[in-house]
Design an enzyme around this catalytic site. Structure first.
Site, PDB file in Angstrom:
ATOM      1  N   GLU A 116      -7.062  16.208   4.700  1.00  0.00           N
ATOM      2  CA  GLU A 116      -7.702  15.218   3.833  1.00  0.00           C
ATOM      3  C   GLU A 116      -7.186  13.821   4.169  1.00  0.00           C
ATOM      4  OE1 GLU A 116      -6.472  16.484  -0.055  1.00  0.00           O
ATOM      5  OE2 GLU A 116      -7.051  18.558   0.344  1.00  0.00           O
ATOM      6  N   LYS A 316       1.810   9.736   7.922  1.00  0.00           N
ATOM      7  CA  LYS A 316       1.466   8.342   7.595  1.00  0.00           C
ATOM      8  C   LYS A 316       1.111   7.557   8.854  1.00  0.00           C
ATOM      9  CE  LYS A 316       2.629   6.502   3.792  1.00  0.00           C
ATOM     10  NZ  LYS A 316       3.733   6.597   2.900  1.00  0.00           N
ATOM     11  N   CYS A 411      24.735 -24.678  -1.187  1.00  0.00           N
ATOM     12  CA  CYS A 411      23.582 -24.026  -1.812  1.00  0.00           C
ATOM     13  C   CYS A 411      22.386 -24.986  -1.863  1.00  0.00           C
ATOM     14  CB  CYS A 411      23.972 -23.590  -3.216  1.00  0.00           C
ATOM     15  SG  CYS A 411      22.585 -23.032  -4.201  1.00  0.00           S
ATOM     16  N   CYS A 414      21.986 -25.883  -5.827  1.00  0.00           N
ATOM     17  CA  CYS A 414      22.958 -26.620  -6.645  1.00  0.00           C
ATOM     18  C   CYS A 414      24.011 -27.338  -5.806  1.00  0.00           C
ATOM     19  CB  CYS A 414      23.631 -25.679  -7.629  1.00  0.00           C
ATOM     20  SG  CYS A 414      24.841 -24.603  -6.858  1.00  0.00           S
ATOM     21  N   CYS A 429      25.871 -18.328  -2.889  1.00  0.00           N
ATOM     22  CA  CYS A 429      26.232 -19.577  -3.528  1.00  0.00           C
ATOM     23  C   CYS A 429      27.397 -19.271  -4.452  1.00  0.00           C
ATOM     24  CB  CYS A 429      25.030 -20.073  -4.324  1.00  0.00           C
ATOM     25  SG  CYS A 429      25.465 -21.264  -5.578  1.00  0.00           S
TER      26      CYS A 429
HETATM   27  S1  IVH Z   1      -1.804  15.956  -2.841  1.00  0.00           S
HETATM   28  C1  IVH Z   1       1.188  18.616  -4.506  1.00  0.00           C
HETATM   29  N1  IVH Z   1      -3.722  14.809  -1.484  1.00  0.00           N
HETATM   30  O1  IVH Z   1      -0.171  10.622  -2.225  1.00  0.00           O
HETATM   31  C2  IVH Z   1       0.690  17.464  -3.712  1.00  0.00           C
HETATM   32  N2  IVH Z   1      -2.098  13.414  -2.502  1.00  0.00           N
HETATM   33  O2  IVH Z   1       2.636  10.872  -1.619  1.00  0.00           O
HETATM   34  C3  IVH Z   1       0.195  16.368  -4.541  1.00  0.00           C
HETATM   35  N3  IVH Z   1      -2.501  11.022  -2.204  1.00  0.00           N
HETATM   36  O3  IVH Z   1       0.882  10.927  -5.570  1.00  0.00           O
HETATM   37  C4  IVH Z   1      -0.527  15.311  -3.834  1.00  0.00           C
HETATM   38  N4  IVH Z   1      -4.327  11.218  -1.016  1.00  0.00           N
HETATM   39  O4  IVH Z   1      -1.284   9.661  -5.119  1.00  0.00           O
HETATM   40  C5  IVH Z   1      -2.612  14.621  -2.218  1.00  0.00           C
HETATM   41  N5  IVH Z   1      -5.488  13.925  -0.295  1.00  0.00           N
HETATM   42  C6  IVH Z   1      -4.392  13.741  -1.008  1.00  0.00           C
HETATM   43  C7  IVH Z   1      -3.897  12.462  -1.304  1.00  0.00           C
HETATM   44  C8  IVH Z   1      -2.736  12.336  -2.050  1.00  0.00           C
HETATM   45  C9  IVH Z   1      -3.482  10.377  -1.568  1.00  0.00           C
HETATM   46  C10 IVH Z   1      -1.381  10.369  -2.881  1.00  0.00           C
HETATM   47  C11 IVH Z   1      -1.166  10.815  -4.310  1.00  0.00           C
HETATM   48  C12 IVH Z   1       0.236  11.317  -4.372  1.00  0.00           C
HETATM   49  C13 IVH Z   1       0.847  10.670  -3.179  1.00  0.00           C
HETATM   50  C14 IVH Z   1       2.009  11.501  -2.671  1.00  0.00           C
END
Ligand code: IVH
Length: 674
Positions: A116, A316, A411, A414, A429
């Site tokens: 996802e 990420k 600083c 001051c 400072c």
């Molecule tokens: S699953 C048990 N799926 O990422 C797992 N989170 O870093 C729960 N987020 O708080 C999260 N897209 O706000 C999940 N496809 C996705 C997501 C997702 C964004 C965010 C969510 C979560 C955070 C965790």
């Protein structure tokens, strides 16, 4: 009459169903079957009927996405199942490790993953009971969040009522509230046109909008929601993450169209590559990809570590970078006196925002980067973090246009001298009590419970007094009059009188409290008490050399220097004198007979645990006999007091041939045994 009423009711139902169907086609299937104008026409007809027949208006009507009465605060909501977060990986090798762990567990080389997009908004929980939206909450700390039902109900793509078959009696969907890029740009353009401050990015805009107490404001914000998980439910759900997402979709709930089920590691990597390419053309911001084990029973088998599932990980995207020029470097003074160099950049667009400042942290960082004013640099912005200078593009340096960054010696706020203690990265400072940048902080500390304990002088009042230019340093507190104070907003004459009285009362204090109240860096209550006990008189402390200060229990090189420099600043001395002139006083500390201080000049270290006395009590008892108690063993240690389960300190002391006392030994020394 009855006939007409019935027709109206039927019509309301017919129009509602039509609009629900149009919404579903538009928001969930992304395939509208009618032009917008037709939708608007039916919407108007329904609205009109509902106005004429208020008894036919239901809370879940498609017209009810406009917000209701404003709230004064959000109620707390406890999540029935905690809302977890995700572990992150940042490179493909770590993603492979994650997948390998899953494959090992499942003993299936062909394990399926549901992949996802990682939506860049904020998590929310939405509960449907019997198909109707009854509650929505923010994630909060994962255990408790805020009840934002009224705002969530205004989110355009979220149904107030589910459709389709086999809907669970209770269904908690979890997902992300976010803002479409287009909506965000329009919102910001509108804010700018109205002379208001625009939002930094869609994520902040979504967060700010979701936390609006007035749901009518939230209703006008282009918020959207995508589901990615199910929380509690009472009914039948598929045993695959991907199929669950499909089920949610069939019930009219919005999900991202990028979600996929794939088998095999190669496919997982391909997905990441293809979505990275697509990223900028998506209608919403994403900051990575989430990989979840598809099989729910395997998910359950794998379970959780602390707050994150073992069966999912987020890969990420790397931080975003851009190239620009350093036009200047300015120095900012923080609330605690830390002086931070800030690079003033030629404005540049990075990761969705225009950046014109980047922190350079401190002198070490400037040296590490080898950065000059005029340099071409790479700036990096990761998520919400303050932009950083990642590196200098030395190849593009023009010697005629660059100059060295000179750290100020005084600083910038001051003009007090700045100090940088060896081993510390921060330059500070030394104008603590005097410096405008530190003023509020200094006065709040001065008034706090362990300092002068001024009853009725809270943080808000200090802010007011400083903002109204009524005080510049703590000594001026004592000349405030009832009349002056009662001129402040929300300050009645009675409270003003009370405060003047407690200021009066607070003047009688102890030398230890007074020292602590000055807010000298790293001089906590214990150090202040040790100093008072050691020197007994304020002038002796003010005049003490660094060497002399270091002989006090708890005072090391760094604290000694902070003290020494503090009392070498004319500004600080002035405030100290004014405080004494204002009438602050303390009882004279009695001279102790030196012959009682049998451990004077000896340094002890305490480690391990004890049965008869606590570590703190042993420490206090040793100090009362004149010993200095230090935290670490060195060649200057005279004795190590080692209780049970003593570890590395005991080893070190043995190695250095230092005297070691066990519990009975120290009790004997303290005269605590028969
Ligand atoms: S699953 C048990 N799926 O990422 C797992 N989170 O870093 C729960 N987020 O708080 C999260 N897209 O706000 C999940 N496809 C996705 C997501 C997702 C964004 C965010 C969510 C979560 C955070 C965790």
């Amino acid at each position: 009459m009855t006939d007409k009423q019935l027709t109206a009711e039927q019509q309301v139902q017919q129009f509602s169903e039509l609009l629900e169907e149009y919404n579903y086609q538009y928001y969930v299937l992304d395939a509208p079957s009618v032009p917008d104008a037709e939708y608007d026409r039916i919407f108007k007809l329904l609205k009109q009927l509902e106005t004429e027949h208020p008894e036919l208006l239901s809370a879940n009507s498609p017209t009810q996405k406009v917000g209701g009465a404003a709230l004064s605060k959000f109620e707390q909501v406890t999540h029935q199942l905690p809302m977890l977060s995700l572990d992150n990986v940042f490179d493909s090798a770590s993603l492979d490790d994650f997948m390998q762990r899953v494959i090992d567990k499942s003993s299936l080389a062909e394990t399926a993953f549901c992949i996802e997009p990682k939506l860049d908004g904020l998590a929310a929980s939405i509960i449907y009971e019997n198909g109707l939206l009854v509650q929505a909450a923010t994630r909060g700390d994962g255990l408790t969040g805020e009840n934002v039902t009224e705002n969530v109900k205004t989110i355009a793509n979220l149904p107030l009522k589910l459709r389709g078959d086999n809907i669970p009696a209770v269904l908690e969907v979890r997902g992300e509230v976010f803002m479409l890029k287009e909506g965000f740009n329009k919102l910001n353009a509108g804010l700018v046109a109205a002379g208001e401050k625009p939002f930094v990015n869609p994520r902040n805009a979504a967060a700010g909008s979701l936390r609006q107490l007035d749901s009518k404001v939230a209703a006008n914000r282009p918020l959207a929601f995508y589901c990615y998980a199910v929380g509690v439910f009472d009914g039948d759900l598929a045993d695959s993450q991907y199929q669950r997402i499909e089920q949610l979709k069939s019930w009219g709930l919005p999900v991202s169209s990028e979600v996929k089920r794939v088998v095999g590691e190669a496919a997982c990597h391909e997905f990441y590559d293809s979505i990275s390419e697509k990223r900028s053309s998506l209608a919403y911001e994403i900051d990575g990809v989430v990989y979840k084990v598809d099989d729910i029973s395997l998910q359950e088998e794998m379970g959780f570590v602390s707050r994150a599932p073992r069966w999912a990980t987020a890969y990420k995207f790397p931080a975003e970078e851009a190239v620009t020029t350093v036009e200047n470097v300015e120095f900012q003074v923080g609330r605690t006196g830390a002086i931070t160099p800030v690079a003033k950049l030629k404005p540049v667009f990075v990761g969705g925002v225009t950046v014109s400042n980047a922190t350079l942290h401190n002198k070490d960082e400037i040296e590490r980067l080898g950065i000059l004013i005029g340099d071409v640099v790479v700036v990096r912005r990761a998520g919400d973090v303050i932009p950083q200078v990642a590196r200098v593009v030395v190849e593009q340096r023009d010697a005629n246009k660059t100059s060295e960054i000179v750290f100020p010696e005084t600083c910038p706020v001051c003009d007090s001298k700045v100090e940088r203690i060896e081993g510390e990265a921060v330059t500070r400072c030394t104008g603590g009590l005097y410096c405008e940048a530190q003023r509020k902080q200094a006065i709040k500390h001065f008034a706090s419970r362990k300092a002068l304990d001024i009853d009725g002088l809270g943080d808000k009042l200090v802010d007011l007094l400083v903002d109204h230019n009524m005080i510049k340093d703590p000594s001026q507190l004592f000349s405030l009059t009832t009349q002056q104070l009662s001129s402040l907003p929300r300050m009645g004459e009675t409270s003003a009188k009370k405060l003047v009285n407690s200021l009066q009362v607070s003047k009688k204090t102890t030398l230890a409290r007074f020292l602590y109240s000055l807010g000298i860096r790293e001089v906590g209550e214990t150090t202040a008490a040790n100093l008072a006990k050691h020197y007994k008189k304020l002038p002796a402390i003010q005049e003490a050399s660094i060497e002399s200060l270091k002989s006090v229990s708890d005072v090391g090189e760094i604290v000694a220097k902070h003290l020494y420099y503090f009392f070498r600043q004319d500004h600080n001395l002035e405030v100290v004198n004014q405080l004494c002139d204002a009438g602050i006083h303390w009882p004279v500390i009695e001279e102790v007979d030196d012959s009682e201080l049998v451990l004077l000049g000896k340094t002890f270290v305490i480690t391990g645990s004890f049965d008869a006395m606590s570590r703190n009590d042993i420490k206090a008892a040793l100090q009362a006999l004149g010993a200095k108690v230090s935290g670490s063993v060195s060649k200057n240690t005279n004795t190590l007091v080692a209780g049970s389960a003593a570890g590395s300190k005991l080893a070190k002391a043995t190695e250095l041939g230092i005297e070691i006392l066990d519990e009975s030994g120290v009790l004997a020394l303290l005269g605590k045994t028969e």
